[in-house]
Design a protein around this motif. Structure first.
Motif, short mmCIF file in Angstrom:
data_model
loop_
_atom_site.label_atom_id
_atom_site.label_comp_id
_atom_site.label_asym_id
_atom_site.label_seq_id
_atom_site.Cartn_x
_atom_site.Cartn_y
_atom_site.Cartn_z
N LEU A 52 68.10 51.95 60.22
CA LEU A 52 69.10 51.03 60.86
C LEU A 52 69.34 49.93 59.78
O LEU A 52 70.55 49.63 59.65
N THR A 55 71.25 51.64 56.65
CA THR A 55 72.66 52.23 56.81
C THR A 55 73.55 50.95 57.43
O THR A 55 74.59 50.88 56.97
N GLY A 56 73.12 49.94 57.99
CA GLY A 56 73.71 48.96 58.33
C GLY A 56 74.08 48.05 57.48
O GLY A 56 75.39 47.45 57.30
N ARG A 105 77.88 56.03 59.17
CA ARG A 105 78.12 55.61 60.59
C ARG A 105 77.35 56.55 61.56
O ARG A 105 76.66 56.09 62.38
N HIS A 108 73.59 55.87 61.35
CA HIS A 108 73.25 54.72 61.97
C HIS A 108 73.41 54.44 63.55
O HIS A 108 72.60 54.03 64.21
#
Length: 474
Positions: A52, A55-56, A105, A108
């Motif tokens: 997370l 990817t964030g 996206r 995530h």
């Protein structure tokens, strides 16, 4: 003469450390060397959180947290020329213009779902095995806090794209906030920065989503690590592992298996993000106040809240001239608030009711704590029924039933179902423990019949021999 007495102090201490037995609570060499499969949920939660963060960070570079209206002129034809917010346009550009953007996206999004699922399973494992008992009560509260933070991060993340699903979440937030007695209207204006939906909710959710919630999550994970180093690891008493098993391999390379689990988690999330489409915002369209999307459902972790709202009767009271909307206040605030409060206070309640204030470093099998296991089954049933009630319309449509009848079924089942689950689960646990006691005293039935010299028949019983050792976890 004892060999250790003839050694220097430092050498003797080192030998004692190497000879430490699994029965000792502190020290991690043995506990990390043999993990029960259920202990992997905590590791998966940590690894999903790492995904997370990575990817964030990628998505943050391209996302524009603004509700300012612009005209979309990107590569997605059906929406070209439509007035959308900058948040929605930047999300579309992420999906169609940025190389690897759609993959990031979706990874995530899947990582968020897996993160909350792993925390939920970790809490269930801790509850049914009694891992929350002294001295690890704070560890129990940490995992509950991680669950709440994960759910809050999921809701704020859903709001950010400003699509129709985002609007559904915003409508739910507005309704729940307005249902709070006395301060609901003023609080709604404060949250949204004016009239719904306002212009500030997405920027506020953005900073909450990328800074406050991840920071608090990292803090809780760090505190959990300190508690593990202080109190050691919990352990199962299980049959001694044989050479050549998974436990032996774990003893040889604990770090290698942790790295393998991390890579496996990343691989599964990447495969999900590649082949399983999720949150296709271009199909939902931009959010417009007053519009609705058919078939829109919340994330699985918020399904219980949706189900509670659906089956709650439309009650409304007038208290001193102030309307009190119970149809939203009870299912959206009181029920989840009471549920998480009882969950957090359960270790203290159990200590008070049972009088057990001892320190526990070994875990229970669920069958050995029949009442606790029954309570857990009742809680799962209550949550599961509310979760299923979120699909009451789909159940009625697909099974050709009356929506009114399905709703009333869930209204009754949420009260009777947990009681029935508690009774049945407790009886099963008591039956299993009584059978084990009988086998320990009389031996296990083999099904082989022996005829005596006098012509009588009897069944041969073989003795039950259990060699127990500790299988550890953090």
């Amino acid at each position: 003469m004892d060999e250790r007495k003839t050694l220097p102090l430092r050498a003797r201490d080192g030998l004692v450390k190497r000879m430490r037995t699994p029965a000792q609570p502190r020290g991690s060499w043995r506990s990390r060397s043999a993990d029960h499969w259920s202990f992997l949920f905590g590791e998966i939660a940590v690894y999903a959180f790492v995904v997370l963060l990575v990817t964030g960070a990628f998505l943050t570079v391209f996302f524009e947290p603004s509700m300012k209206e612009v005209t979309y002129d990107g590569s997605y034809g059906p929406l070209r020329g439509v007035q959308v917010s900058e948040a929605y346009r930047s999300t579309l550009d992420l999906s169609f213009e940025v190389r690897g953007g759609l993959l990031m996206r979706q990874v995530h999004h899947w990582a968020a779902l897996v993160f909350i699922a792993a925390i939920t399973l970790q809490l269930l494992r801790m509850f049914f095995t009694g891992a929350y008992r002294r001295p690890r009560g704070l560890n129990w509260l940490i995992w509950i806090g991680l669950l709440v933070l994960g759910m809050a991060a999921g809701v704020t993340g859903t709001i950010l794209p400003d699509d129709m699903l985002s609007g559904g979440s915003l409508g739910l937030v507005q309704g729940v906030t307005q249902s709070i007695p006395l301060v609901g209207t003023d609080l709604t204006g404060l949250v949204f920065g004016g009239e719904f939906p306002g212009d500030d909710i997405i920027p506020r959710s953005y900073w909450l989503h990328i800074l406050a919630l991840p920071g608090a999550t990292i803090g809780l994970f760090a505190l959990r690590g300190r508690l593990i180093s202080r109190h050691g690891h919990t352990r199962f008493r299980t049959p001694a592992p044989r050479l050549g098993t998974f436990q032996t391999a774990r003893m040889a390379a604990p770090r290698a298996t942790s790295v393998a689990m991390f890579l496996a988690t990343c691989g599964v999330l990447t495969l999900l993000g590649t082949f399983v489409q999720i949150n296709a915002i271009w199909q939902f369209g931009p959010y417009k106040p007053g519009d609705i999307t058919a078939g829109a459902v919340p994330g699985w972790y918020m399904g219980f809240l949706d189900g509670a709202i659906r089956i709650m009767p439309g009650w409304e009271l007038d208290v001193a001239g102030h309307p009190l909307t119970l149809a939203v206040l009870v299912p959206a605030l009181i029920v989840p608030g009471a549920f998480f409060t009882v969950l957090a206070a359960y270790p203290a309640l159990e200590r008070r009711l049972t009088g057990d204030h001892n320190v526990h470093h070994y875990l229970d099998r669920p069958r050995d704590a029949a009442t606790r296991t029954g309570v857990g089954a009742a809680g799962i049933t209550f949550y599961g029924l509310l979760w299923a009630a979120a699909a009451n319309d789909q159940i009625a449509y697909n099974f050709h039933l009356s929506l009114f009848a399905v709703t009333w079924f869930f209204r009754i089942a949420v009260f009777l179902g947990p009681v029935l689950a508690f009774v049945v689960t407790q009886r099963i646990c008591l039956f299993l423990t009584n059978r084990e006691k009988h086998e320990a005293e009389h031996g296990r039935e083999t099904g082989r019949i022996l005829m005596s010299a006098e012509g009588g028949f009897s069944e041969i019983h073989e003795p039950v021999r259990r060699e127990l050792t500790a299988i550890g976890s953090d």
